[in-house]
Design an enzyme around this catalytic site. Structure first.
Site: not given
Ligand code: FPP
Length: 253
Positions: A33, A50, A80, A144, A201, A207-208
């Site tokens: 997150d 991202h 979600e 892994l 997290r 939270r979960i």
């Molecule tokens: C949450 O942060 C993150 C996500 C919804 C996407 C997580 C995905 C990646 C880290 C890349 C995954 C890689 C592959 C190859 C599939 P947020 O956008 O909710 O952050 P914020 O809470 O600060 O807005």
């Protein structure tokens, strides 16, 4: 093991005791997150966060593999997350086809096996193609397991599993008594993975968020304020060290 001992010799984690080779969690899951907030704090659009988060997946995967962790489950897209702006969803759906061609050689060289949990239905063809190719390409690897939770929601997972069991009862294949704590996991998308030992997290949320609700029953939890793109190997070791210092009693004295 060679890699683990090499790591021991060369790379003591800074700021604390070295990590013991024993009592390494078998299965670690991470709610990655804070990508958006990280990007904003650097004056960049959310999608840049991202992409930075995607790059960090490789770093933490290698750190986990070197430690001898058996499975690493990463929450990459929840059921979600479809509610986000279409542009952001499209970007996230393209990440696997960016990530795997870039990293698959190194993942293979390190014996990493790719797996996915979540509902395939609803995911775009191009996303599934990239993930399936990586799964196929690494299916003989024995190191892994890197398990991506994509279009995953735990309530949905539980419902789908229980529906499958109900169908099996209806067809006479199973009896209701066949459902036990031991067999229940076989109906979930994490089937065959080790018990979940540690959940991390990032980004300060505590939270979960509909993640692995059944699997988390005895899992140790680690929350950190660090945003995912900045969650480094050292932060990961800190979480592992904390895990190793805890007495897991499973309700016993
Ligand atoms: C949450 O942060 C993150 C996500 C919804 C996407 C997580 C995905 C990646 C880290 C890349 C995954 C890689 C592959 C190859 C599939 P947020 O956008 O909710 O952050 P914020 O809470 O600060 O807005």
């Amino acid at each position: 093991m060679d890699r683990l001992f090499g790591w021991f010799r060369n790379k003591k984690p800074p700021g604390g005791e070295p990590i013991l080779g024993e009592n390494v969690p078998k299965h670690v899951a991470i709610i990655m997150d804070g990508n958006g907030r990280w990007a904003r704090s650097h004056g960049m659009p959310r999608i840049a966060g991202h992409r930075a988060g995607m790059k960090n997946v490789k770093t933490i995967t290698m750190a986990a593999n070197d430690l001898g962790v058996k499975a690493l489950t990463l929450y990459a897209f929840s059921t979600e997350n479809w509610k986000r702006p279409q542009e952001e969803v499209d970007f996230l759906m393209k990440l696997p086809q960016e990530f795997f061609p870039l990293e698959i050689d190194e993942l293979k060289a390190n014996n990493v096996r790719i797996r996915m949990m979540g509902e395939r239905e609803g995911l775009p063809e191009h996303t599934l193609r990239a993930v399936d190719a990586a799964i196929e390409d690494t299916k003989h690897n024995t190191g892994l397991i890197l398990n991506f939770a994509l279009n995953y929601g735990s309530r949905r997972e539980l419902l789908l599993g229980m529906r499958r069991f109900a169908e099996e009862v209806k067809s006479g294949e199973r009896d209701p008594d066949d459902l036990t704590e031991a067999t229940f996991g076989g109906y979930l998308q994490s089937e065959g993975l080790p018990e979940l030992d540690l959940l991390i997290r990032t980004s300060g949320e505590v939270r979960i968020s509909n993640f692995m609700l059944w699997q988390l029953a005895y899992t140790e939890l680690w929350f950190t304020d660090v945003y995912w793109p900045e969650f480094s190997e050292e932060h990961f070791y800190e979480a592992i060290r904390s895990y190793q210092g805890r007495a897991r009693r499973y309700g016993k004295l």
